[in-house]
Design a protein around this motif. Structure first.
Motif, mmCIF file in Angstrom:
data_model
loop_
_atom_site.group_PDB
_atom_site.id
_atom_site.type_symbol
_atom_site.label_atom_id
_atom_site.label_comp_id
_atom_site.label_asym_id
_atom_site.label_seq_id
_atom_site.Cartn_x
_atom_site.Cartn_y
_atom_site.Cartn_z
ATOM 1 N N ILE A 180 161.721 136.859 100.308
ATOM 2 C CA ILE A 180 161.399 137.056 98.897
ATOM 3 C C ILE A 180 162.680 137.453 98.164
ATOM 4 C CG2 ILE A 180 160.093 138.475 97.263
ATOM 5 C CD1 ILE A 180 157.931 138.766 99.423
ATOM 6 N N THR A 181 163.064 136.647 97.182
ATOM 7 C CA THR A 181 164.298 136.929 96.438
ATOM 8 C C THR A 181 164.036 137.545 95.072
ATOM 9 O OG1 THR A 181 164.364 134.701 95.487
ATOM 10 C CG2 THR A 181 165.484 135.046 97.605
ATOM 11 N N LYS A 182 162.846 137.329 94.529
ATOM 12 C CA LYS A 182 162.479 137.950 93.249
ATOM 13 C C LYS A 182 160.958 138.050 93.200
ATOM 14 C CE LYS A 182 164.783 137.089 89.456
ATOM 15 N NZ LYS A 182 165.282 136.471 88.190
ATOM 16 N N LEU A 183 160.466 139.238 92.829
ATOM 17 C CA LEU A 183 159.034 139.536 92.877
ATOM 18 C C LEU A 183 158.486 139.754 91.477
ATOM 19 C CD1 LEU A 183 156.526 140.282 94.698
ATOM 20 C CD2 LEU A 183 157.319 142.656 94.535
ATOM 21 N N LEU A 184 157.441 139.000 91.125
ATOM 22 C CA LEU A 184 156.731 139.238 89.870
ATOM 23 C C LEU A 184 155.498 140.082 90.165
ATOM 24 C CD1 LEU A 184 156.063 136.855 86.948
ATOM 25 C CD2 LEU A 184 154.133 138.100 87.932
ATOM 26 N N ILE A 185 155.279 141.129 89.367
ATOM 27 C CA ILE A 185 154.100 141.981 89.529
ATOM 28 C C ILE A 185 153.097 141.594 88.465
ATOM 29 C CG2 ILE A 185 153.177 144.315 89.543
ATOM 30 C CD1 ILE A 185 156.834 143.884 90.213
ATOM 31 N N ALA A 186 151.994 141.010 88.885
ATOM 32 C CA ALA A 186 150.975 140.530 87.952
ATOM 33 C C ALA A 186 149.968 141.635 87.673
ATOM 34 C CB ALA A 186 150.283 139.295 88.526
ATOM 35 N N ASN A 187 150.459 142.749 87.178
ATOM 36 C CA ASN A 187 149.607 143.891 86.903
ATOM 37 C C ASN A 187 150.322 144.816 85.929
ATOM 38 O OD1 ASN A 187 147.456 145.979 87.375
ATOM 39 N ND2 ASN A 187 146.935 144.542 89.001
ATOM 40 N N ARG A 188 149.770 145.984 85.732
ATOM 41 C CA ARG A 188 150.297 146.904 84.727
ATOM 42 C C ARG A 188 150.155 148.347 85.221
ATOM 43 N NH1 ARG A 188 146.698 149.757 82.031
ATOM 44 N NH2 ARG A 188 148.013 149.933 80.206
ATOM 45 N N GLY A 189 150.626 149.287 84.411
ATOM 46 C CA GLY A 189 150.386 150.702 84.661
ATOM 47 C C GLY A 189 150.990 151.208 85.949
ATOM 48 N N GLU A 190 150.280 152.184 86.555
ATOM 49 C CA GLU A 190 150.864 152.883 87.696
ATOM 50 C C GLU A 190 151.074 151.992 88.915
ATOM 51 O OE1 GLU A 190 149.373 153.876 90.726
ATOM 52 O OE2 GLU A 190 147.435 152.942 90.302
ATOM 53 N N ILE A 191 150.217 150.985 89.122
ATOM 54 C CA ILE A 191 150.416 150.151 90.307
ATOM 55 C C ILE A 191 151.641 149.254 90.135
ATOM 56 C CG2 ILE A 191 148.798 148.384 89.522
ATOM 57 C CD1 ILE A 191 149.722 149.437 93.155
ATOM 58 N N ALA A 192 151.902 148.807 88.910
ATOM 59 C CA ALA A 192 153.119 148.027 88.682
ATOM 60 C C ALA A 192 154.351 148.881 88.972
ATOM 61 C CB ALA A 192 153.148 147.499 87.251
#
Length: 663
Positions: free
Chosen positions: A4-16
């Motif tokens: 994995i070279t770049k990670l997108l977080i498809a979420n928000r708030g504390e879990i992001a």
């Protein structure tokens, strides 16, 4: 194997923020996606890059798989971590990631699909030898025949019945039905809520166990066929079917039962070809027998307690497995050390029946005590609106024993502050210090046996209102003197006429409290709500008041935002809104007006103008923070006005309808 070279977080708030923290430690650049409402959120600033998703509602932003995948394409992200909620258990999204050549940090689409339907999940688990409860299904587009449904429930399940969304989790759509009369309304309400939260109104009915324990087991699997469990978590302290306190290990589970639970959870994982982090959830009766609820095919909100007792970073393991690596030895041979307890700090008004709260966060602090961890989604200046889940942060304590963790967490919470938004903090402190919880004799009926409001007030001193209102008044006067442009050397509260009183009033917990005080050569004289106080003032500044009342000296921290004072001391925390001396005349609402208890959206109007209704009749239903809230007739009467329509957004205090008592 992949990297994995770049990670997108498809979420928000504390879990992001939580995922970003581990990814940064692994030197993986992160991309955030954010809605209009989250433009200034912490997780957006913490990410290396961020992509705007125009709009605010989840259906227009975080639930738009096409927009999330486009954000990954334009930023060059080759992996997506879905967090929990939103797209995390969406098999179509996982498959779309694979089609786009993007690594989905989660289980295969087939595993998600097999558990996405609670109906099919129970069939699979029964075939795998995991104990299940009987139930029936009502499809999203099925017509509801009241008599036929009642007959099926009576024959196949029996009362009480739990109605819940077949797709998704988090307590969305859950209803308990104890008799035939409320069955159809519960099913219809659960359907609406399920459509809003998950896009599918299919509901599932099963036998409801009164006050069971809610026990879940963390499982983990890799692509080499290893499936293990990281022991159990106790999640029985719930309100409105949603967890508010979780701990690991469970205080009721011994070694033999732990092995039995773990074996069932691993069997569940193997039955669906699981990969990554997942959770097998069970209900346990008083006899110690447990039954399968569901497998959550994602990371859980409560994963930190497992991390603290095992020493494992579950997000790191997720990324490790997503790259095709086998589980490391420390995961294959995990063990429990100590005890951890987590509380969920929600924006909600306990006194108003856990209604969601909104506002701007001021002064969020948690003391830096040993064994305390904070996973937060808000900070100073964060806006808390109605569009997303009301959880603001998680506070977790670790200790060598359960009692040590419990005491540490109670102390940390009691010394914490979060101003500007009503929260459940005092309820959490009250639970942690309550004897039944301390003894570990808990179940999902805990907040039925214990009055939440009484628990919230248990840790508050009886003198909190007079002490805090006087402190707020003295701090305000100190502020006025500090800002004075002339005669700045005069002492606070100085009067040309020595007998003159300083007077002000505050709205405290819905009541007006008048404060009068004089600073004389003989010291402080004060009255609160007409009662004289035996008070000595040691020091007063705009932020700090050192005060003795009735022989007890305390320091009060005061934070003022506009006309609102937030006061914290050993007695607890209080919000005081200064009352205007000469308020603007305003129009009064008509008698019988039903007001919006929170900002929200009208999802259903159940009656028409002119209808004659009985006390308790549903007039309309509001939705806020993914939950439905019924507005009912407070008395027998006639609906003389309906001022809203379905789909309309309303503000706090807006008049929704008028129900007049018959003359």
């Amino acid at each position: 194997m992949t990297t994995i070279t770049k990670l997108l977080i498809a979420n928000r708030g504390e879990i992001a923020s939580r995922v970003i923290r581990t990814a940064r430690e692994m030197d993986i650049p992160c991309v955030a996606v954010y809605s209009d409402a989250d433009a200034d959120a912490d997780f957006v600033r913490e990410a290396d890059e961020a992509v705007h998703l125009p709009g605010t509602a989840p259906a227009d932003t975080y639930l738009r798989a096409d927009l999330v995948l486009e954000a990954a394409r334009v930023t060059g992200a080759d992996a997506i971590h879905p967090g929990y909620g939103f797209l995390s258990e969406n098999a179509g999204f996982a498959r779309a990631c694979a089609d786009a050549g993007i690594t989905f940090v989660g289980p295969p689409p087939e595993a998600i699909e097999s558990m996405g339907s609670k109906i099919e999940a129970k069939k699979t688990m029964a075939a795998a030898g995991v104990p299940v409860l009987p139930g029936i299904t009502i499809d999203t587009d099925a017509e509801i025949d009241a008599s036929a449904l009642s007959a099926r429930v009576a024959d196949d399940i029996g009362y009480p019945v739990l109605v819940k969304a077949a797709f998704g989790g988090g307590g969305r759509g859950m209803r308990i039905v104890r008799e035939e009369a409320g069955l159809v309304e519960a099913v219809e309400g659960a359907r609406r809520e399920a459509v809003t939260a998950f896009g599918d109104g299919t509901v599932f009915l099963e036998r409801y166990l009164d006050a069971p324990r809610h026990i879940e087991v963390q499982i983990f699997a890799d692509t080499q066929g290893n499936v293990v469990h990281f022991f159990e978590r106790e999640c029985s302290i719930q309100r409105r079917y949603q967890k508010i306190i979780e701990e690991a290990p469970s205080p009721i589970v011994d070694g033999a039962l732990r092995e039995e639970l773990g074996s069932a959870a691993v069997a569940a994982g193997k039955a669906i070809g699981y990969v990554g982090a997942g959770t097998a959830e069970f209900v346990m009766g008083a006899d110690g027998r447990f039954y399968f609820l569901e497998v959550n095919t994602r990371l859980q909100v409560e994963h930190p307690v497992t991390e603290l007792v095992t020493g494992l970073d579950l997000v790191r393991l997720q990324l490790h497995v997503a790259e095709g690596n086998p589980l490391p030895d420390e995961a294959l041979d995990a063990s429990i050390t100590g005890h951890a307890i987590e509380v969920r700090l929600y924006a909600e008004d306990v006194a108003a029946g856990f209604l969601p709260a909104t506002g701007t966060v001021h002064g969020f602090t948690v003391p830096d005590l040993p064994g305390i961890r904070v996973d937060a989604g808000v900070s100073e200046g964060s806006e808390v609106g109605v569009h997303y889940d009301p959880m603001l942060a998680k506070v977790i304590a670790y200790g060598a024993t359960r009692d040590e963790a419990r005491r540490r967490l109670a102390r940390a919470l009691s010394e914490s502050s979060l101003h500007g938004v009503v929260t459940n903090r005092e309820l959490l402190v009250g639970i942690l210090r309550e004897p039944e919880f301390a003894a570990g004799t808990i179940d999902t009926g805990y907040l039925t046996r214990h009055d939440p409001l009484a628990l919230a007030r248990a840790g508050r001193g009886a003198s909190i209102v007079p002490v805090h209102t006087l402190a707020a008044a003295l701090a305000a006067q100190a502020t006025h003197r500090a800002e004075a442009r002339v005669l700045g050397t005069l002492p606070s509260g100085w009067r040309n006429v020595p007998s003159g009183w300083q007077e002000t009033s505050f709205e405290v917990e819905g009541e007006d409290v008048a404060v009068r005080y004089r600073l004389t050569r003989g010291g402080l004289r004060a009255e609160v709500a007409g009662e004289a106080l035996d008070a000595v003032l040691h020091e007063a500044s705009p932020q700090r008041v050192d005060l003795t009342v009735a022989g007890v000296r305390r320091t009060c921290a005061v934070r003022r935002v506009a006309e609102v004072a937030y006061v914290d001391s050993a007695l607890g925390s209080t919000t005081l809104a200064e009352t205007a001396r000469f308020p603007e005349p305003g129009s009064l609402n008509a008698p019988g007006s039903l007001l919006a208890p929170m900002p929200g959206t009208v999802v259903r109007v159940s009656v028409e103008e002119g209808a004659r209704v009985a006390e308790g009749t549903t007039i309309l239903v509001l939705e806020a923070m993914k939950m439905e809230h019924t507005i009912a007739a407070p008395t027998d009467g006639i609906v003389t006005e309906i001022r809203v329509t379905t789909g309309q957004t309303v503000d706090l205090g807006a008049v929704l309808a008028v129900v007049e008592e018959p003359s």
